[in-house]
Design a protein around this motif. Structure first.
Motif, mmCIF file in Angstrom:
data_model
loop_
_atom_site.group_PDB
_atom_site.id
_atom_site.type_symbol
_atom_site.label_atom_id
_atom_site.label_comp_id
_atom_site.label_asym_id
_atom_site.label_seq_id
_atom_site.Cartn_x
_atom_site.Cartn_y
_atom_site.Cartn_z
ATOM 1 N N GLU A 121 0.803 -1.222 0.000
ATOM 2 C CA GLU A 121 0.000 0.000 0.000
ATOM 3 C C GLU A 121 0.839 1.278 0.000
ATOM 4 O O GLU A 121 0.354 2.342 -0.389
ATOM 5 N N LYS A 122 2.077 1.187 0.440
ATOM 6 C CA LYS A 122 2.971 2.348 0.373
ATOM 7 C C LYS A 122 3.757 2.344 -0.934
ATOM 8 O O LYS A 122 3.917 3.387 -1.579
ATOM 9 N N GLU A 278 -0.746 7.200 -0.947
ATOM 10 C CA GLU A 278 -0.937 5.775 -0.681
ATOM 11 C C GLU A 278 -2.033 5.213 -1.572
ATOM 12 O O GLU A 278 -2.931 5.948 -2.009
#
Length: 311
Positions: A121-122, A278
């Motif tokens: 997700e990052k 993100e």
């Protein structure tokens, strides 16, 4: 129709805010059977993936929000759809669960397990370097300090597998705690973290945009409280109404093919000052807050789309 929810324990759900719970309520309203599953309830036997399951009834009443009406073991193939809604961290147990559910035979899986493994997700946002703020991923404290200096001495450091704003730090040149903060964040240079330029626009809000099939369907602004860096609702952020800008729509348009190719049919992206920070794919949230601020029913739209997919 039977809908399974692979999720964190239902006992720990925050009834007024949890998006998975909002989906359960909507499924029940439509007359669908809802079953709770957990990662550690999964197993493979006799050529198929199975799980311990609980059929539940839910209500929007904190402290008495669900009732178990059936508890048993069954193959995943009994389900029509399995929603993979376990919160991060994406650790070994999470990865194993995605591998087990993918063995089949089984139901429609949303989001796709392979996509969940592929799209940190990052890190996923870094596939689009022109959309994100200046960024560095490293475990090196020397590199991190040099990066912060290059951003005018003001940056943000966050773990790669956190959620809800956990572990997010604002780091500044001249702060006597800076070396210690970077040591804590990286476990003394052993664990890589993401560092990004601090975006002053976060004071105006961090925009969460929900995408369904790559198309934006709703958004809410998360505004940090006074004295707080983080805008996440789990960290005390305040909801405010918002609308999509041309830049927001361009970001969504750019992301859509990559998300769809990975089977990430449902996502929540975060945008601060026109910069993508993100891409949330494990258990995107903010359904309730979007509905409260705009009147748009994210859960209803989502479940209607589910029914259409398997009609």
């Amino acid at each position: 129709m039977r809908i399974g929810f692979l999720m964190d324990p239902l006992e720990r759900v925050r009834v007024e805010h949890d998006s998975t719970f909002a989906l359960m309520l909507e499924c029940q309203r439509r007359g669908l059977e809802i079953r709770e599953l957990r990662q550690d309830w999964l197993y493979f036997a006799d050529g198929q993936t199975c799980a311990h399951m609980r059929t539940v009834e839910v209500q929007r009443k904190p402290g008495a929000h669900f009732r178990v009406v059936g508890e048993f073991d069954a193959p995943l193939s009994e389900l029509d759809i399995l929603l993979l809604r376990k919160d991060p961290p994406v650790d070994v147990e999470f990865v194993r669960a995605t591998q087990l559910v993918e063995l089949g035979p089984g139901p429609l899986l949303i989001n796709h397990p392979g996509g969940l493994r592929a799209a940190n997700e990052k890190l996923f946002a870094l596939r689009f370097p022109d959309l994100v703020p200046p960024s560095l991923v490293s475990a090196s404290i020397t590199q991190l300090r040099a990066f912060i200096d290059a951003q005018g001495g003001d940056g943000v450091v966050k773990p790669l597998d956190g959620c809800g704003g956990q572990g997010v730090l604002r780091v500044r040149r001249g702060d006597p705690n800076l070396p210690a903060l970077l040591e804590i964040a990286t476990d003394s240079g052993r664990v890589p973290v993401m560092a990004q330029a601090y975006l002053p626009a976060v004071r105006e809000g961090d925009k969460r945009i929900i995408l369904l099939g790559g198309e934006p369907i709703g958004a809410v602004l998360r505004v940090p409280r006074e004295g707080e860096l983080r805008a996440n609702f789990a960290s005390g952020g305040i909801a405010a109404p918002t609308s999509l800008t041309a830049r927001d729509r361009e970001i969504c348009r750019r992301l859509a093919p990559a998300l769809n190719d990975l089977g990430l049919w449902f996502a929540g992206i975060d945008v601060i000052g026109g910069k993508l920070t993100e891409v949330n794919v494990t258990s995107p949230t903010c359904f309730r807050e979007i509905q409260d601020q705009s009147g748009f029913d994210v859960a209803g739209t989502f479940v209607a789309a589910l029914e259409a997919r398997i009609a």
